[in-house]
Design a protein around this motif. Structure first.
Motif, mmCIF file in Angstrom:
data_model
loop_
_atom_site.group_PDB
_atom_site.id
_atom_site.type_symbol
_atom_site.label_atom_id
_atom_site.label_comp_id
_atom_site.label_asym_id
_atom_site.label_seq_id
_atom_site.Cartn_x
_atom_site.Cartn_y
_atom_site.Cartn_z
ATOM 1 N N THR A 128 -6.519 4.969 -9.884
ATOM 2 C CA THR A 128 -6.053 3.715 -10.482
ATOM 3 C C THR A 128 -7.119 2.629 -10.364
ATOM 4 O O THR A 128 -7.853 2.561 -9.373
ATOM 5 N N GLY A 174 -0.431 -0.257 -4.273
ATOM 6 C CA GLY A 174 -1.439 0.610 -4.872
ATOM 7 C C GLY A 174 -1.928 1.643 -3.878
ATOM 8 O O GLY A 174 -1.648 1.592 -2.679
ATOM 9 N N GLY A 175 -2.661 2.590 -4.414
ATOM 10 C CA GLY A 175 -3.415 3.492 -3.571
ATOM 11 C C GLY A 175 -4.845 2.985 -3.496
ATOM 12 O O GLY A 175 -5.112 1.805 -3.709
ATOM 13 N N ASP A 186 -0.091 4.244 -8.439
ATOM 14 C CA ASP A 186 -1.215 5.062 -7.970
ATOM 15 C C ASP A 186 -1.393 6.312 -8.815
ATOM 16 O O ASP A 186 -1.917 7.321 -8.356
ATOM 17 N N SER A 189 0.835 -1.197 0.000
ATOM 18 C CA SER A 189 0.000 0.000 0.000
ATOM 19 C C SER A 189 0.870 1.249 0.000
ATOM 20 O O SER A 189 1.902 1.298 0.686
ATOM 21 N N ASN A 190 0.437 2.263 -0.746
ATOM 22 C CA ASN A 190 1.176 3.530 -0.723
ATOM 23 C C ASN A 190 0.995 4.294 0.587
ATOM 24 O O ASN A 190 1.661 5.300 0.821
ATOM 25 N N LEU A 208 -8.200 2.041 -4.846
ATOM 26 C CA LEU A 208 -8.574 1.583 -6.185
ATOM 27 C C LEU A 208 -10.057 1.818 -6.420
ATOM 28 O O LEU A 208 -10.881 1.651 -5.530
ATOM 29 N N THR A 245 -3.381 13.456 -8.547
ATOM 30 C CA THR A 245 -2.479 12.630 -9.351
ATOM 31 C C THR A 245 -2.142 13.326 -10.662
ATOM 32 O O THR A 245 -2.977 14.031 -11.234
#
Length: 271
Positions: free
Chosen positions: A237, A207-208, A265, A164-165, A210, A231
């Motif tokens: 994403t 990921g960030g 992300d 995870s970011n 989703l 972003t």
């Protein structure tokens, strides 16, 4: 003239084995829904044989497997049950007739991304931390350990952990979830060093939020909009886009890449 002993091959001398995606045997935890289903489908679309791990979603796993006869296979895989975690690798290898080459640790244990409902620092208790560590650290540990003998025997293995970011950018402090993912990142890097001589790479895709999975379904639309605005790509994403990065780490194009954490992300978080 002096005699010289023949040079014994070392790890550095060996050409790394590269097995294409179509020839890989893949086990994916949490592989029947949301991000996991996108990852399962990405591998299946490339011709891989995939054991789709499920806990409560057998129907979804069976339905997805049925779309790819002979290559999709639904496997019970509760990451909180150590015996079942280890057995899933043996079951997949027996079903497909070859050792597992690729493991994707994706399963998420009982967590919803709802910032208003999360426990604040004064309310966080060890039971919440233990739950997330069981799912995001101990489960992946067991799955990796079960796959190591088969991978080492072939001199090839690909392990991809889903992170995870929030570890890099805890804009919403989901304390239990983020702490567990940080520990998984540490294992990703230390295991990469330990398993590299056996031809096994270990990487992470982080990921960030989703758009959209069961875990992010509780997230207000305003949060999605705010993330998109932050972003460079101007959007949130999708599970399919993150699954593409997982394929990269499993593919021959990443044969010299290990111990890395790739943040996917849309450019929201750097580094």
């Amino acid at each position: 003239m002096t005699d010289t002993a023949p040079h014994e091959p070392t790890v550095a001398d060996r050409e790394p084995i590269a097995i294409g995606l179509a020839d890989q045997i893949v086990v994916i935890s949490g592989g029947s829904r949301g991000l996991g289903a996108a990852i399962s489908r990405a591998f299946l679309d490339q011709g891989a044989r995939v054991a789709i791990g499920y806990h409560r979603s057998r129907d979804a796993a069976d339905t997805l497997a049925a779309e790819y006869p002979g290559r999709g296979f639904a496997v019970p895989l509760d990451v909180t049950a150590s015996d079942q975690v280890r057995q899933s690798v043996d079951v997949a290898a027996e079903h497909f007739g070859e050792p597992v080459t690729t493991v994707v640790n994706n399963a998420l244990v009982d967590f919803a991304f709802d910032g208003d409902a999360r426990p604040k620092a004064p309310e966080l208790d060890p039971a919440r931390l233990a739950s997330q560590f069981t799912g995001s650290v101990y489960g992946p540990l067991g799955l990796i350990q079960a796959a190591i003998p088969g991978m080492a025997g072939r001199g090839f293995g690909r392990i991809v952990n889903i992170g995870s970011n929030l570890v890099q950018h805890p804009v919403v402090p989901y304390h239990d979830y983020t702490a567990a993912k940080a520990a998984l990142l540490a294992l990703t890097r230390t295991f990469a060093h330990d398993l590299g001589p056996s031809g096994i790479t270990v990487n992470m895709v982080s990921g960030g939020l989703l758009r959209t999975t069961d875990a992010s379904a509780a997230t207000p639309e305003a949060v999605f909009d705010a993330i998109a605005d932050g972003t460079p790509l101007g959007r949130v994403t999708t599970p399919t886009e993150l699954a593409d990065a997982v394929l990269f780490f499993a593919s021959p194009w990443a044969r010299a890449v290990t111990g890395q954490n790739l943040i996917v992300d849309g450019g929201l978080v750097k580094g």
